[in-house]
Design a protein around this motif. Structure first.
Motif, PDB file in Angstrom:
ATOM      1  N   ARG A   1       0.000  -3.154 -10.351  1.00 42.34           N
ATOM      2  CA  ARG A   1       0.374  -2.615  -9.196  1.00 42.34           C
ATOM      3  C   ARG A   1      -0.075  -1.287  -8.653  1.00 42.34           C
ATOM      4  O   ARG A   1      -0.041  -0.956  -7.579  1.00 42.34           O
ATOM      5  CB  ARG A   1       2.087  -2.524  -8.947  1.00 42.34           C
ATOM      6  CG  ARG A   1       2.754  -4.029  -9.165  1.00 42.34           C
ATOM      7  CD  ARG A   1       2.510  -4.813  -8.126  1.00 42.34           C
ATOM      8  NE  ARG A   1       3.321  -4.098  -6.999  1.00 42.34           N
ATOM      9  CZ  ARG A   1       4.394  -4.098  -6.792  1.00 42.34           C
ATOM     10  NH1 ARG A   1       5.496  -4.802  -7.715  1.00 42.34           N
ATOM     11  NH2 ARG A   1       5.134  -3.547  -5.699  1.00 42.34           N
ATOM     12  N   GLY A   2      -1.168  -0.917  -9.395  1.00 43.57           N
ATOM     13  CA  GLY A   2      -1.704   0.471  -9.067  1.00 43.57           C
ATOM     14  C   GLY A   2      -3.119   0.563  -9.740  1.00 43.57           C
ATOM     15  O   GLY A   2      -3.483  -0.024 -11.014  1.00 43.57           O
TER      16      GLY A   2
ATOM     17  N   SER B   1      -0.416 -11.045  -2.446  1.00 46.60           N
ATOM     18  CA  SER B   1       0.368 -10.105  -2.877  1.00 46.60           C
ATOM     19  C   SER B   1       0.377 -10.468  -4.316  1.00 46.60           C
ATOM     20  O   SER B   1       0.293 -11.654  -4.932  1.00 46.60           O
ATOM     21  CB  SER B   1       1.953 -10.265  -2.179  1.00 46.60           C
ATOM     22  OG  SER B   1       1.769  -9.922  -0.849  1.00 46.60           O
ATOM     23  N   ILE B   2       0.691  -9.385  -5.240  1.00 47.46           N
ATOM     24  CA  ILE B   2       0.977  -9.573  -6.777  1.00 47.46           C
ATOM     25  C   ILE B   2       2.587  -9.753  -6.798  1.00 47.46           C
ATOM     26  O   ILE B   2       3.212  -9.319  -6.130  1.00 47.46           O
ATOM     27  CB  ILE B   2       0.533  -8.102  -7.475  1.00 47.46           C
ATOM     28  CG1 ILE B   2      -0.726  -7.912  -7.336  1.00 47.46           C
ATOM     29  CG2 ILE B   2       0.792  -8.578  -8.949  1.00 47.46           C
ATOM     30  CD1 ILE B   2      -1.836  -9.074  -8.100  1.00 47.46           C
ATOM     31  N   SER B   3       2.764 -10.893  -7.799  1.00 46.89           N
ATOM     32  CA  SER B   3       4.362 -11.049  -7.911  1.00 46.89           C
ATOM     33  C   SER B   3       5.080  -9.853  -8.379  1.00 46.89           C
ATOM     34  O   SER B   3       4.515  -8.819  -9.071  1.00 46.89           O
ATOM     35  CB  SER B   3       4.419 -11.986  -8.915  1.00 46.89           C
ATOM     36  OG  SER B   3       5.754 -12.257  -9.698  1.00 46.89           O
ATOM     37  N   ASP B   4       6.409  -9.295  -8.055  1.00 49.71           N
ATOM     38  CA  ASP B   4       7.197  -8.538  -8.425  1.00 49.71           C
ATOM     39  C   ASP B   4       7.789  -8.581  -9.692  1.00 49.71           C
ATOM     40  O   ASP B   4       8.742  -7.761 -10.120  1.00 49.71           O
ATOM     41  CB  ASP B   4       8.122  -8.220  -7.166  1.00 49.71           C
ATOM     42  CG  ASP B   4       7.640  -7.627  -5.964  1.00 49.71           C
ATOM     43  OD1 ASP B   4       6.752  -7.081  -5.867  1.00 49.71           O
ATOM     44  OD2 ASP B   4       8.242  -8.094  -4.862  1.00 49.71           O
TER      45      ASP B   4
ATOM     46  N   ASN C   1       0.071  -5.094  -2.286  1.00 50.84           N
ATOM     47  CA  ASN C   1       0.995  -4.175  -2.819  1.00 50.84           C
ATOM     48  C   ASN C   1       0.303  -3.498  -4.144  1.00 50.84           C
ATOM     49  O   ASN C   1       0.927  -3.291  -5.112  1.00 50.84           O
ATOM     50  CB  ASN C   1       2.229  -5.101  -3.273  1.00 50.84           C
ATOM     51  CG  ASN C   1       1.987  -6.369  -4.037  1.00 50.84           C
ATOM     52  OD1 ASN C   1       0.733  -6.603  -4.335  1.00 50.84           O
ATOM     53  ND2 ASN C   1       3.082  -7.008  -4.495  1.00 50.84           N
ATOM     54  N   CYS C   2      -0.791  -3.246  -4.243  1.00 49.82           N
ATOM     55  CA  CYS C   2      -1.642  -2.654  -5.134  1.00 49.82           C
ATOM     56  C   CYS C   2      -2.062  -1.086  -4.676  1.00 49.82           C
ATOM     57  O   CYS C   2      -2.880  -1.249  -3.527  1.00 49.82           O
ATOM     58  CB  CYS C   2      -2.789  -3.443  -5.847  1.00 49.82           C
ATOM     59  SG  CYS C   2      -3.890  -2.428  -7.168  1.00 49.82           S
ATOM     60  N   HIS C   3      -1.751  -0.025  -5.231  1.00 49.06           N
ATOM     61  CA  HIS C   3      -2.091   1.124  -4.702  1.00 49.06           C
ATOM     62  C   HIS C   3      -3.233   1.662  -5.582  1.00 49.06           C
ATOM     63  O   HIS C   3      -2.995   2.073  -6.905  1.00 49.06           O
ATOM     64  CB  HIS C   3      -0.822   1.944  -4.836  1.00 49.06           C
ATOM     65  CG  HIS C   3       0.451   1.220  -4.026  1.00 49.06           C
ATOM     66  ND1 HIS C   3       0.434   1.562  -2.554  1.00 49.06           N
ATOM     67  CD2 HIS C   3       1.177   0.409  -4.384  1.00 49.06           C
ATOM     68  CE1 HIS C   3       1.575   1.021  -2.277  1.00 49.06           C
ATOM     69  NE2 HIS C   3       2.025   0.116  -3.086  1.00 49.06           N
ATOM     70  N   TYR C   4      -3.898   2.183  -4.796  1.00 47.12           N
ATOM     71  CA  TYR C   4      -5.374   2.936  -5.600  1.00 47.12           C
ATOM     72  C   TYR C   4      -5.021   4.620  -5.314  1.00 47.12           C
ATOM     73  O   TYR C   4      -4.917   5.065  -4.136  1.00 47.12           O
ATOM     74  CB  TYR C   4      -6.661   2.648  -4.853  1.00 47.12           C
ATOM     75  CG  TYR C   4      -7.870   3.368  -5.024  1.00 47.12           C
ATOM     76  CD1 TYR C   4      -8.205   3.501  -6.302  1.00 47.12           C
ATOM     77  CD2 TYR C   4      -8.467   4.197  -4.038  1.00 47.12           C
ATOM     78  CE1 TYR C   4      -9.550   4.171  -6.781  1.00 47.12           C
ATOM     79  CE2 TYR C   4      -9.296   5.227  -4.403  1.00 47.12           C
ATOM     80  CZ  TYR C   4     -10.133   4.889  -5.754  1.00 47.12           C
ATOM     81  OH  TYR C   4     -11.073   5.617  -5.992  1.00 47.12           O
TER      82      TYR C   4
END
Length: 475
Positions: free
Chosen positions: A252-253, A137-140, A301-304
């Motif tokens: 995140r994207g 996960s990437i940090s928020d 939590n990274c959206h393509y």
């Protein structure tokens, strides 16, 4: 007709061990005794530091995916089996399913051109690994940022502006590829366009990729394989190449400029009933498959996604018109950048620019190429684009009705030429208003795009379409 050995393939596609330094990843792969290398250079990533932060096992998994989707260009040599070599533990059933889906979709054109309806790519040499590792996960912390791929064409420009106008902080990613010639020229062209768009230097990321398979004379020196130009799964490879940047900078994207027009194929192949789509790697089907896999197996939590997946080219061209100073620096030609003026891609983009943009902007963009309707080399492309041939061009272009709409709009503007004469003589009358209503429609971006992002982007696209309809109907 191909014999059975050609249908089943021959030889083993294999992956070798990688090597890496702070800013370079070097990959090895081959087919039997043929050996090739590819390298990826990262300007803003320290790979050794990433291994300390996330663990060497995660980075090794990332390297495996990049190696596999770089090496699958060798499917064009029709191997019978695939050996993941030192990456066997990462070759899960889920990975193998993804790899096979990409081979089926991207190589449909290759199978069509070689009459190989029975060949679906190599078989896995050993049983897949059982363990399916958890994603990271990437940090928020902080405001989520998006990494927007930027290739220098109309879709890149419009996608970037949509993200910015929707209040979605983003940086751009420009990557060079051996497929398109000199790396420095590719980066220089994109830098000039980003300058014209006033994007700050600290919001730009870059990757250099070099692949000696693409540069090799393998097709010439192995005529027994009856090869056409090598096919590559460029989009999936580029997505996995971007993962180190995602990890290093907390994106995140991942955003690409893939339009709804790319969902339409070039032909239906009668032996299989399959649709042959040169742009399958840009399709909504591929986008969803990659988006789901990325979140499930690498970064949860990274959206393509693509901001343009809800719309067709006519609306994209009208949105592009808001950037008259930047348009002359766009470039999309896959033969000789910025434009060769004699290929299907140049013919289609010039047509769209001529239909939707001011004439002086078109002249400045395609300076020195004149009226592409008149050049003899383009007549085959315009016939294919208009649906007057067996299939549309195997290039990243719009569909038949979009092309006919653009011709009709050019006709309204008084643009003449040999191809226009063909349009008027051989194409049935075009209902411009009906086609505008159809192609200015806004669909959904897809549920793999996060709801907040989807709502904001779709709202902006609907507003743009509502503004464009009355203007285009009377232009």
């Amino acid at each position: 007709m191909p014999d059975q050995s050609r249908r089943s393939g021959a030889g083993t596609l294999w992956l070798g061990a990688h090597a890496r330094s702070e800013h370079q990843l070097s990959l090895q792969f081959g087919l039997d005794d043929l050996r090739f290398t590819a390298s990826y250079w990262y300007e803003d990533v320290d790979l050794i530091d990433l291994e300390h932060r996330y663990g060497p096992e995660l980075l090794d998994r990332v390297y495996f995916h990049l190696a596999a989707f770089t090496a699958n260009t060798l499917v064009s040599l029709q191997p019978a089996s695939f050996d993941p070599g030192p990456y066997q533990r990462h070759c899960t059933p889920e990975f193998w399913s993804l790899w096979r889906q990409v081979i089926h979709g991207v190589w449909a054109q290759w199978r069509f051109e070689h009459d190989l309806s029975d060949y679906e790519g190599p078989d896995l040499l050993r049983s897949p690994a059982e363990a399916v590792p958890n994603p990271t996960s990437i940090s928020d912390a902080g405001v989520p940022r998006i990494l927007a791929f930027f290739g220098g064409g109309k879709d890149s420009v419009v996608s970037l502006r949509l993200l910015q106008q929707a209040g979605m902080p983003c940086d751009t990613l420009v990557y060079s590829s051996s497929t398109y010639g000199c790396a420095e020229k590719q980066h220089a062209l994109c830098s000039t366009l980003l300058d014209a768009l006033d994007l700050p230097a600290d919001q730009r990321r870059r990757i250099w990729s070099y692949d000696d398979l693409v540069d090799s004379p393998v097709a010439r020196l192995m005529p027994q394989r009856d090869l056409l130009p090598l096919t590559a799964a460029e989009t999936p490879a580029s997505v996995f190449a971007a993962v180190p940047l995602v990890l290093a900078h907390g994106y995140r994207g991942l955003s690409l400029g893939h339009e709804r027009s790319a969902d339409q194929g070039n032909a239906v192949w009668s032996p299989t009933g399959d649709e042959v789509n040169h742009q399958w790697g840009k399709s909504a089907e591929c986008e969803q498959v990659l988006a789901d896999y990325l979140r499930t197996h690498l970064v949860d939590n990274c959206h393509y996604f693509s901001p343009l997946k809800a719309v067709h080219d006519p609306l994209i061209f009208t949105l592009l018109a808001a950037e008259p100073d930047a348009i002359p620096f766009t470039h999309s030609c896959n033969v000789e950048k910025p434009w060769c003026g004699r290929c299907a891609k140049c013919a289609y983009v010039w047509l769209g620019y001529s239909a939707y943009l001011p004439a002086d902007v078109v002249t400045r963009t395609f300076h020195g190429h004149g009226n592409l309707f008149d050049h003899p080399a383009n007549q085959v492309w315009f016939r294919q684009l208009l649906g007057l041939s067996e299939h549309t061009p195997f290039e990243c272009v719009g569909g038949i009705e979009e092309t006919r709409l653009a011709f009709a709009l050019c006709q309204r503007r008084g643009l003449r030429g040999v191809a226009m004469d063909v349009f008027e003589r051989e194409v049935p009358p075009v209902d411009v208003d009906a086609l505008l209503a159809r192609y200015l429609d806004v669909a959904s971006l897809g549920d793999w795009c996060p709801p907040a992002w989807r709502e904001s982007l779709e709202g902006r696209l609907r507003d743009a379409a509502a503004e464009a309809r009355p203007r285009m109907a009377t232009s």
